[in-house]
Every structure is written in structure tokens, then in C-alpha cells.
Design a protein around this motif. Structure first.
Motif, PDB file in Angstrom:
ATOM      1  N   ASN A   4       0.468  -1.041   0.154  1.00 29.27           N
ATOM      2  CA  ASN A   4       0.305  -0.069  -0.391  1.00 29.27           C
ATOM      3  C   ASN A   4       0.714   0.943  -0.264  1.00 29.27           C
ATOM      4  O   ASN A   4       1.041   2.117  -0.641  1.00 29.27           O
ATOM      5  CB  ASN A   4      -0.625  -0.516   1.166  1.00 29.27           C
ATOM      6  CG  ASN A   4      -2.052  -0.670   0.793  1.00 29.27           C
ATOM      7  OD1 ASN A   4      -1.746  -1.542  -0.655  1.00 29.27           O
ATOM      8  ND2 ASN A   4      -2.763  -1.064   1.939  1.00 29.27           N
ATOM      9  N   TYR A   5       1.843   1.374   1.164  1.00 29.80           N
ATOM     10  CA  TYR A   5       2.212   1.914   0.590  1.00 29.80           C
ATOM     11  C   TYR A   5       3.526   2.669  -1.057  1.00 29.80           C
ATOM     12  O   TYR A   5       3.170   3.862  -0.928  1.00 29.80           O
ATOM     13  CB  TYR A   5       3.940   2.110   1.722  1.00 29.80           C
ATOM     14  CG  TYR A   5       3.448   2.195   3.088  1.00 29.80           C
ATOM     15  CD1 TYR A   5       3.212   3.584   3.796  1.00 29.80           C
ATOM     16  CD2 TYR A   5       4.180   1.194   3.472  1.00 29.80           C
ATOM     17  CE1 TYR A   5       2.881   3.694   5.434  1.00 29.80           C
ATOM     18  CE2 TYR A   5       3.307   1.352   5.457  1.00 29.80           C
ATOM     19  CZ  TYR A   5       2.849   2.283   6.033  1.00 29.80           C
ATOM     20  OH  TYR A   5       2.509   2.387   7.212  1.00 29.80           O
ATOM     21  N   THR A   6       3.657   1.617  -1.223  1.00 24.58           N
ATOM     22  CA  THR A   6       3.953   1.746  -2.982  1.00 24.58           C
ATOM     23  C   THR A   6       3.646   2.611  -3.515  1.00 24.58           C
ATOM     24  O   THR A   6       3.329   3.674  -4.647  1.00 24.58           O
ATOM     25  CB  THR A   6       5.549   0.631  -3.937  1.00 24.58           C
ATOM     26  OG1 THR A   6       5.889  -0.183  -2.403  1.00 24.58           O
ATOM     27  CG2 THR A   6       5.917   0.751  -4.585  1.00 24.58           C
ATOM     28  N   ALA A   8       0.909   3.837  -3.102  1.00 23.83           N
ATOM     29  CA  ALA A   8      -0.045   5.263  -2.325  1.00 23.83           C
ATOM     30  C   ALA A   8       1.028   6.793  -2.912  1.00 23.83           C
ATOM     31  O   ALA A   8       1.167   7.216  -2.961  1.00 23.83           O
ATOM     32  CB  ALA A   8       0.096   5.932  -0.720  1.00 23.83           C
ATOM     33  N   ASP A   9       2.645   6.018  -3.026  1.00 25.79           N
ATOM     34  CA  ASP A   9       3.100   6.680  -3.575  1.00 25.79           C
ATOM     35  C   ASP A   9       3.719   7.859  -4.494  1.00 25.79           C
ATOM     36  O   ASP A   9       3.647   8.701  -5.194  1.00 25.79           O
ATOM     37  CB  ASP A   9       5.158   6.429  -3.408  1.00 25.79           C
ATOM     38  CG  ASP A   9       5.533   6.396  -1.523  1.00 25.79           C
ATOM     39  OD1 ASP A   9       4.643   7.336  -1.049  1.00 25.79           O
ATOM     40  OD2 ASP A   9       6.006   5.943  -1.336  1.00 25.79           O
ATOM     41  N   SER A  12       0.622  10.134  -5.046  1.00 24.62           N
ATOM     42  CA  SER A  12       0.799  11.256  -4.413  1.00 24.62           C
ATOM     43  C   SER A  12       1.878  12.125  -5.472  1.00 24.62           C
ATOM     44  O   SER A  12       1.659  13.568  -5.503  1.00 24.62           O
ATOM     45  CB  SER A  12       1.397  10.915  -2.714  1.00 24.62           C
ATOM     46  OG  SER A  12       2.693  11.803  -2.411  1.00 24.62           O
ATOM     47  N   ALA A  35      -4.221   8.732  -2.200  1.00 28.90           N
ATOM     48  CA  ALA A  35      -2.643   8.305  -1.424  1.00 28.90           C
ATOM     49  C   ALA A  35      -3.152   8.112  -0.025  1.00 28.90           C
ATOM     50  O   ALA A  35      -2.342   7.177   0.351  1.00 28.90           O
ATOM     51  CB  ALA A  35      -1.475   9.117  -1.949  1.00 28.90           C
ATOM     52  N   GLU A  39      -2.622   5.192   2.430  1.00 30.23           N
ATOM     53  CA  GLU A  39      -1.959   4.676   2.868  1.00 30.23           C
ATOM     54  C   GLU A  39      -2.377   3.938   4.291  1.00 30.23           C
ATOM     55  O   GLU A  39      -1.853   2.756   5.567  1.00 30.23           O
ATOM     56  CB  GLU A  39      -0.940   6.137   3.403  1.00 30.23           C
ATOM     57  CG  GLU A  39       0.686   5.723   2.905  1.00 30.23           C
ATOM     58  CD  GLU A  39       1.098   6.773   3.439  1.00 30.23           C
ATOM     59  OE1 GLU A  39       2.086   7.459   2.969  1.00 30.23           O
ATOM     60  OE2 GLU A  39       0.713   7.900   4.549  1.00 30.23           O
ATOM     61  N   LYS A  40      -3.323   4.481   4.924  1.00 32.18           N
ATOM     62  CA  LYS A  40      -4.712   4.371   5.937  1.00 32.18           C
ATOM     63  C   LYS A  40      -5.138   3.408   6.049  1.00 32.18           C
ATOM     64  O   LYS A  40      -5.361   2.515   7.451  1.00 32.18           O
ATOM     65  CB  LYS A  40      -4.731   5.446   6.736  1.00 32.18           C
ATOM     66  CG  LYS A  40      -4.348   6.915   7.080  1.00 32.18           C
ATOM     67  CD  LYS A  40      -4.537   7.105   8.033  1.00 32.18           C
ATOM     68  CE  LYS A  40      -3.731   8.776   8.179  1.00 32.18           C
ATOM     69  NZ  LYS A  40      -1.675   8.281   7.735  1.00 32.18           N
ATOM     70  N   GLN A  44      -3.921  -4.829   2.676  1.00 31.41           N
ATOM     71  CA  GLN A  44      -3.445  -4.630   1.721  1.00 31.41           C
ATOM     72  C   GLN A  44      -4.296  -4.792   0.777  1.00 31.41           C
ATOM     73  O   GLN A  44      -4.822  -5.995   0.317  1.00 31.41           O
ATOM     74  CB  GLN A  44      -1.843  -5.571   1.359  1.00 31.41           C
ATOM     75  CG  GLN A  44      -1.396  -5.570   2.560  1.00 31.41           C
ATOM     76  CD  GLN A  44      -0.154  -4.142   2.640  1.00 31.41           C
ATOM     77  OE1 GLN A  44      -0.077  -3.849   0.869  1.00 31.41           O
ATOM     78  NE2 GLN A  44      -0.580  -3.748   3.086  1.00 31.41           N
TER      79      GLN A  44
END
Ligand SMILES: [Zn+2]
Ligand SMILES: [Zn+2]
Length: 560
Positions: A4-6, A8-9, A12, A35, A39-40, A44
Motif C-alpha cells: 500500500n505504501y508504494t 500511495a507514493d 501522491s 494516496a 496509506e491508512k 493490503q
């Protein structure tokens, strides 16, 4: 699988780039908030059934489709397309703390700045203050953020790393007082750009290693007799370990250019192996039959020729600078009043000041319209009456316009004591175009000095292409001096052209291009660079005393 972080990046970045490009702000916002949502998320996205993604709170149909694309292909076409349309320097700018999309858009679209180096230079010239949303505080913090970022990138202007390097050398000397340690290689010879710091030391490898670990120089690796390490402040460091009897010879060789070293060895008085000389470097020169030459001047074999004469040629030093030529006051983009600058000159023992604010086309720098030129000349007359025998010369840094013409009508041009001509706009040009512009400006009878000849900003913008020899020849033919711009990011004309210029009888001029009294200090970097090229005071206009300078101007006036 992408987490998810990737994901979101990616969104963003897409949102930010759309904002920078001034695209649909509603869409840009929806990507940015997506984004934030992604992240939140408690689960996944890669584990979520596709049909359920669109119904997640905060994620619409369009975003869901893009998430699908990312999960399937690892790519986001929309992001790739917009990235391709963005200059690399703008992408890099997004790494700078305090610069959001809106500010970057202003910097790029309104100021026409496309790289960090240009942006830093604009901060130094107080150019950001002219734009909405940029106050003095913002400008200062942008400047600091860029310097911080640059410091972690691995390449340094000599001026930016010099103090740190000396400090490191001193720490080693204090830690190992019975051994020899010295700066080595590029930093020792004062190259204008430094990619790594080198130290030469006779202390033992394990001792050096322990000390570096204590100083937090990590990671650290040993290769043969070298220790490679990363300074906590970011710079790359290599410590070369050697035997005491090798020290001087190794240090000497590391400060010479290849052609200089070859000439030194061939012309040396002694054919013996010098490697046993373990005293100081001066003994090495002595044994070879030469006068001593400092490390930063061991570039050209020509420098040796005069060294076995009874009176060697004296290369320029800071004490040889008699005047501040090329400076900006708060009439254009400088920080201080003319009087403050003049008084600072007097305090530092300079004999005269050539005040050269920007000309009328330089709107970004509050360039002087004709009416303000007249006003400024009256103000200078008043100050000159007050400050005599010190003298302020009425000059202007005239933009060289697109067709090579200067920035004012003839009558206005004639009202100046002297004129510096520089290119500030449309820097992206072919060599043919650059040559046309420069040559026309050089041939104009009002031009006295050619400012920062190639427009380069070291580590951030290459200069426009020029044929140096033709330009130098033209300057000689027209009695125009060529500036050695002393700002450590410019150092333009490059020092490697000084020998050719001197050979042709071209006058050079070490000028600080100061935008504040603090900028006068840059003279030092101009002098260091000029020393590499073997410049003498005789060939440097800013070393002329007041009378010689006036005579030079008088001769030039006769030419008009
Ligand atoms: Zn300029
Ligand atoms: Zn300038």
C-alpha cells in the motif's frame, strides 16, 4: 506485489506533478487524498478483490482503475507520461523541504528556473522575493534546504567543502601527532569541484579505522592500503595509508596534473629517485632546481619554465586585488545601498568600486529603466563628492539581448563610465547562436568587460557552447576584458583558458559579481582559480590601481 505504501507514493507523486503542471486541480486533489487513504487502509490492496476496491471509502472509480493497472503491470501510465514531460531538475526540486507543488510551479513557469543550482543562485541574488508567496524567510529556508540536499548528494563546490576538509585534516593531525597526515589529491590541489575527500596518512590502518568508526564514518570498507568511508555529513572519504618515506612524493604527485608531473621529472636537476625525500615538499622542488610552487598551481608545464629563473613569475594573490568590479546594489537585485557597499570597500582597502546593477530588460532583477539610470548617476556623483579619493564608477551589467545588441539607446550607453555585457536570458542556444550574440556584443564600442562568458553554473547548469579561442581573440581585437567571475558556482571563464588568454594579450578581470558586501569575499575563490591558470596581476584588470584603471578607461573612450 506492491504494498500500500508504494501504491500511495505513486498517487501522491501523480497529484503533485499534476499540480505543478497546472492540470485539473480537482483530479489532482482526488489522487492526493487517495494516496492518504491508501496509506491508512487496514488491508493490503493486493489482497483485496478488484471489484471491492472501487467501493472502498475515499477511492473512486478512476483511482480504482489505476490501482488495478499498478497491481497488474507495476506501472502507472498517467504518471509515466507526466514524468516524461517534467525536467529532471524539477523532479529533483520536489525533494526539497518547504517546496510544495504551487511554489515549484511558480519557480518553473514564472521564474524560468529548471534546476536546483539555478534556484540556489536565484536565492543568492534575492530573486525569489519578487514573486508572490516568497518572503525573505522562505527564500532563506529554501536556500538552506538546497544546500543540505546538495551536501548529501556527493559532489561539492570547492567553496562548500573547504572548511570541512581543513577541519578533518586537523582532527587527524591532532589524533595522530607523531604521524604525518595531509589532505590529498583533488582537495589538496583545490579543484573547483570535489567528488571525494582524500587524506594521506602514515598512521596504521587499524588505528585509522578505529578513529573513523569513533567519528561515525560509516559504512567503512578497507581496500588494500585505503579506507573508504562515508562521513556522517554525507561526503565520501578515502584515507590512503603510506610509509613515512613515501609521504612527500605521494603527496606531491597527487597535486600535479599529469603533464605537469611529466615536465617536472624531465626537467629536474636530479635524476635520482626522489622518493626518499621525506622532509617537506619544498625540499623536493629545491632538489629539482625549481622555486616552490603551491599545490593548486601544479597544472601547466609552463608554470615550471619560470621556476628556475632567479626571479620567478609571481602569480596573483588576494592582496593584488585593488578594486571591486561588478557589483549590484539594492537599486536592482543587491541587498545593500550603494553607500554601504562603498564604505565596505573603503574598510577593506579597495581603491574603487564598479557599480553594475542590472539593465532594463532584466525585469526579474529589477533592472534599471533609463530614468532610474539618470537618478542613480546623480546619487553616485553625490557619494563620490563625499567619499573622495575613493571612487565609484558608473557601470551597468547590460543584458546581451537575443540578437547580441545591448540594452539601452546610444545616449544612455554613453552616460556610463564603463559597461559589462552579460547573457542572462535564452541560455539554451546553439554554438552558432551563442557566438553571434557574444561577438556582436564584444564588437559594440561601449562594451568594456564580458561578464560570465559561458553562463555556466557549476554542478547544475552547463554553459552554452562557445568557441573560446574565437571569443578571446575578439576580445583582444576590441580591447574588451574577460571576467573571471569569482562566484564559486560560476568561476567563468574557466581557469584552463587563462594561459591562452595571456598568450594573446587578453586582459582578464577577477570580479565578485557581489549582490551584498558579503559577496566581496568570493574574490578569494576567483583568485584561487586564477592561480591555477597562472594569472599575474599585470593581466588582471581588478589589480589596476585607481590611476591605471582610469587610464585604461580613457584609452577605451578614445576608441568610441
Ligand atoms: Zn550577470
Ligand atoms: Zn552580475
Amino acid at each position: 506485489m506492491l504494498d500500500n505504501y508504494t501504491i500511495a507514493d505513486h498517487f501522491s507523486l501523480l497529484g503533485k506533478l499534476m499540480d505543478i503542471h497546472g492540470e485539473n486541480s480537482f483530479k489532482a486533489k482526488s489522487y492526493s487524498s487517495a494516496a492518504f487513504t491508501i496509506e491508512k487502509l487496514p488491508v493490503q490492496l493486493s489482497d483485496t478483490p478488484r471489484e471491492k476496491i472501487a467501493s472502498l471509502k475515499g477511492i473512486g472509480d478512476s483511482t480504482a482503475k489505476k490501482i488495478g493497472e499498478l497491481l497488474d503491470t507495476g506501472k502507472l501510465t498517467a504518471l509515466e507520461e507526466i514524468t516524461a514531460l517534467t525536467p529532471a531538475g524539477i523532479l529533483e526540486m520536489m525533494q526539497i523541504k518547504g517546496l510544495g507543488p504551487k511554489k515549484i510551479a511558480t519557480i518553473w513557469k514564472e521564474m524560468g528556473i529548471e534546476s536546483l543550482g539555478e534556484l540556489l543562485y536565484a536565492c543568492n541574488e534575492n530573486r525569489l522575493l519578487l514573486y508572490k508567496g516568497f518572503g525573505e524567510k522562505t527564500q532563506e529556508s529554501v536556500k538552506q534546504s538546497i544546500q543540505f540536499y546538495n551536501a548529501h548528494k556527493g559532489q561539492y563546490l570547492y567553496a562548500d567543502i573547504e572548511a570541512y576538509a581543513f577541519q578533518l585534516e586537523q582532527l587527524f593531525q591532532q589524533q595522530f601527532p607523531t604521524y604525518q597526515t595531509s589532505l590529498y589529491g583533488d582537495i589538496k590541489r583545490q579543484s573547483i569541484i570535489i567528488t571525494q575527500l582524500d587524506l594521506l596518512s602514515t598512521a596504521s590502518l587499524p588505528d585509522i579505522q578505529n578513529y573513523l568508526e569513533k567519528l561515525q564514518f560509516l559504512p567503512l570498507t578497507i581496500e588494500g592500503n585505503q579506507i573508504h568511508a562515508q562521513a556522517p555529513e554525507g561526503a565520501k572519504l578515502v584515507v590512503h595509508q603510506c610509509l613515512p618515506e613515501e609521504f612527500t612524493q605521494r603527496l606531491f604527485a597527487s597535486t600535479c596534473s599529469a603533464i605537469f608531473l611529466e615536465a617536472f621529472q624531465q626537467n629536474s636537476n636530479t635524476k635520482e629517485d626522489n622518493s626518499s625525500i621525506s622532509k617537506v615538499e619544498k625540499a623536493l622542488f629545491e632538489a629539482a632546481g625549481f622555486h616552490y610552487l603551491p599545490p593548486n598551481q601544479r597544472e601547466f608545464p609552463e608554470a615550471l619554465r619560470t621556476l628556475n629563473q632567479p626571479a620567478p613569475l609571481t602569480t596573483i594573490t588576494i592582496a593584488d586585488i585593488k578594486a571591486i568590479i561588478h557589483s549590484h546594489s539594492n537599486w536592482s537585485d543587491g541587498l545593500e545601498s550603494i553607500e554601504t557597499m562603498a564604505n565596505a570597500c573603503i574598510a577593506k582597502g579597495y581603491e574603487y568600486l564598479v557599480l553594475s546593477d542590472h539593465s532594463k530588460s532584466a525585469g526579474y532583477a529589477n533592472g534599471l529603466q533609463v530614468e532610474r539610470v539618470r537618478e542613480q548617476h546623480l546619487a553616485i556623483d553625490e557619494l563620490n563628492a563625499k567619499l573622495a579619493p575613493f571612487q565609484i564608477f558608473k557601470s551597468i551589467e547590460s543584458d546581451i539581448l537575443g540578437d547580441g545588441s545591448l540594452d539601452y539607446d546610444d545616449a544612455t550607453l554613453q552616460s556610463f563610465d564603463l559597461l559589462i555585457a552579460s547573457v542572462h536570458s535564452n541560455l539554451k542556444m546553439t554554438q552558432e547562436k551563442a557566438m553571434q550574440r557574444l561577438l556582436r556584443a564584444i564588437e559594440h564600442p561601449a562594451t568594456c568587460i564580458l561578464g560570465h562568458m559561458t553562463g555556466r553554473l557549476l554542478l547544475s547548469r552547463p554553459g552554452y557552447p562557445v568557441d573560446h579561442k574565437i571569443i578571446i581573440d575578439a576580445c583582444v581585437a576590441n580591447g574588451v576584458a574577460i571576467e573571471i567571475n569569482a562566484h564559486p558556482r560560476r568561476l567563468d571563464i574557466d581557469w584552463s583558458w587563462i594561459p591562452y588568454a595571456i598568450e594573446k594579450g587578453c586582459l582578464l578581470s577577477i570580479n565578485p559579481d557581489a549582490h551584498s558586501t558579503e559577496g566581496f569575499e568570493d574574490i578569494r575563490y576567483g583568485v584561487l582559480a586564477a592561480q591555477k591558470g597562472g594569472l599575474t596581476p599585470q593581466h588582471n584588470l581588478s589589480s589596476f590601481n585607481l590611476e591605471a584603471f582610469k587610464n585604461w578607461l580613457k584609452e577605451r573612450k578614445h576608441k568610441i
